[in-house]
Design an enzyme around this catalytic site. Sequence first.
Site, PDB file in Angstrom:
ATOM      1  N   SER A 102      60.724  39.658 -27.533  1.00 28.80           N
ATOM      2  CA  SER A 102      61.694  39.111 -26.869  1.00 28.80           C
ATOM      3  C   SER A 102      62.930  39.781 -27.017  1.00 28.80           C
ATOM      4  O   SER A 102      62.993  40.875 -27.194  1.00 28.80           O
ATOM      5  CB  SER A 102      61.946  37.765 -26.608  1.00 28.80           C
ATOM      6  OG  SER A 102      62.717  37.384 -25.559  1.00 28.80           O
ATOM      7  N   HIS A 140      55.184  34.427 -22.370  1.00 30.98           N
ATOM      8  CA  HIS A 140      56.389  34.938 -23.155  1.00 30.98           C
ATOM      9  C   HIS A 140      56.042  34.045 -24.420  1.00 30.98           C
ATOM     10  O   HIS A 140      56.110  34.792 -25.537  1.00 30.98           O
ATOM     11  CB  HIS A 140      57.386  34.443 -22.543  1.00 30.98           C
ATOM     12  CG  HIS A 140      58.814  35.490 -23.072  1.00 30.98           C
ATOM     13  ND1 HIS A 140      58.909  36.681 -22.764  1.00 30.98           N
ATOM     14  CD2 HIS A 140      59.517  34.992 -23.893  1.00 30.98           C
ATOM     15  CE1 HIS A 140      59.789  37.200 -23.524  1.00 30.98           C
ATOM     16  NE2 HIS A 140      60.502  36.245 -24.241  1.00 30.98           N
TER      17      HIS A 140
END
Length: 391
Positions: free
Chosen positions: A161, A366
């Site tokens: 990320s 995610h």
Amino acid sequence: MNSISTTIILLVSLPASLFVLHTRSEDAKLNFTELGMKYGHSVEEHDVVTEDGYILTLFHIPGDTKGPLLLMHGLFDSADTFIIRGNLSFIITLANKGYDVWAGNTRGNKYGRRHKYLDPDAGPKFWDFSFHEAGYYDLAALIDFILESTGEQSIKTIGHSQGTAIHFVLLSTRPEYNEKIKGFIALAPIAFLNNLIPPVSTVAKKWQVINKFLKASGMDELLRDHSAALDLIQLLCSQGLIGYDVCYVLISSPIFGFDPERIEPDFWEVIMGHFPTSTSRRSLVHFAQVSDKKRFAQYDYGTVRNFREYKQLIPPSYNLEKVTTKISLIAGENDNLSRLKDVDILRTVLPKEPKYHVMEPILWNHVDFTCANDMDVYLYPYIFSSLQDFE
């Protein structure tokens, strides 16, 4: 209303009889070094000082397999994310295979809340940073420390990320670091944010208004560790199925993507013992600007300061043509932050075609990149394949 307020209201409004308050599991309370020891490895802790004075904790589990490997976490996160899955985690898996593993932290989180001169509790100066500084200064300092400590000429890196965004910042603004990174694995790559969907896109569009409120309230640090509000959230979100259903299913899943198969209620309690951790308000402002302007660009201070900082009225885009190190991009179809369309944009602007893989489980989100209960089945084969390619 932000997600923190929503979480508190939803939880405290439930009948008290639904809660059976219990102590969080041991892994939720142990720090990085303690988790390393629990799972069979002694951990070295090093203080790394950046060019602008921030003091970052860098964790190291020594090994001798093909040179040093640095892992970098995402926003509101810390190095803990790579070890909280215990024997299944990145850190322990790599260490068990003999890798020389290093886990870094960026400024502002619980392992990066120190400075040579600035006090994080004494005004906004400490918190005047975004992911740009985390890449330009923090990542550079961590890499240089590892190279000096090991005598190696280059290292391999893995980012998740924001941990990928700071790589693209560093490699484009200080291109000499392309020679210092032998290969980079980007998990849930973040650069372009052109194709976000609600509720993330809604928050990004309204962040300018939210930011004005936070700035007026003197909130330069977001989600301060051990603050009363964060302690309450972490406590309530750790209360079995109720905390899981409200905090993960209702609050977090619309942001990260819903995947109940890989983040189970018991482990959600462990996650909440380590996440979220503090960061700067400006970090979110910068990401919102990237989304709003549809440009992976430096921080927009406004025309007057932009001209002073950049000698132009709008902030310059990061020149990704300068990113020449070997890269492996690994994305998830159900990731609401690193959208496949945005990863495709990134692929087209990198000068060297990266290795690219979309995770097979359709629900892969995610958070799964660091926390899924089957990373060894679906993710690690591509990690080790990429590491081998870098050799």
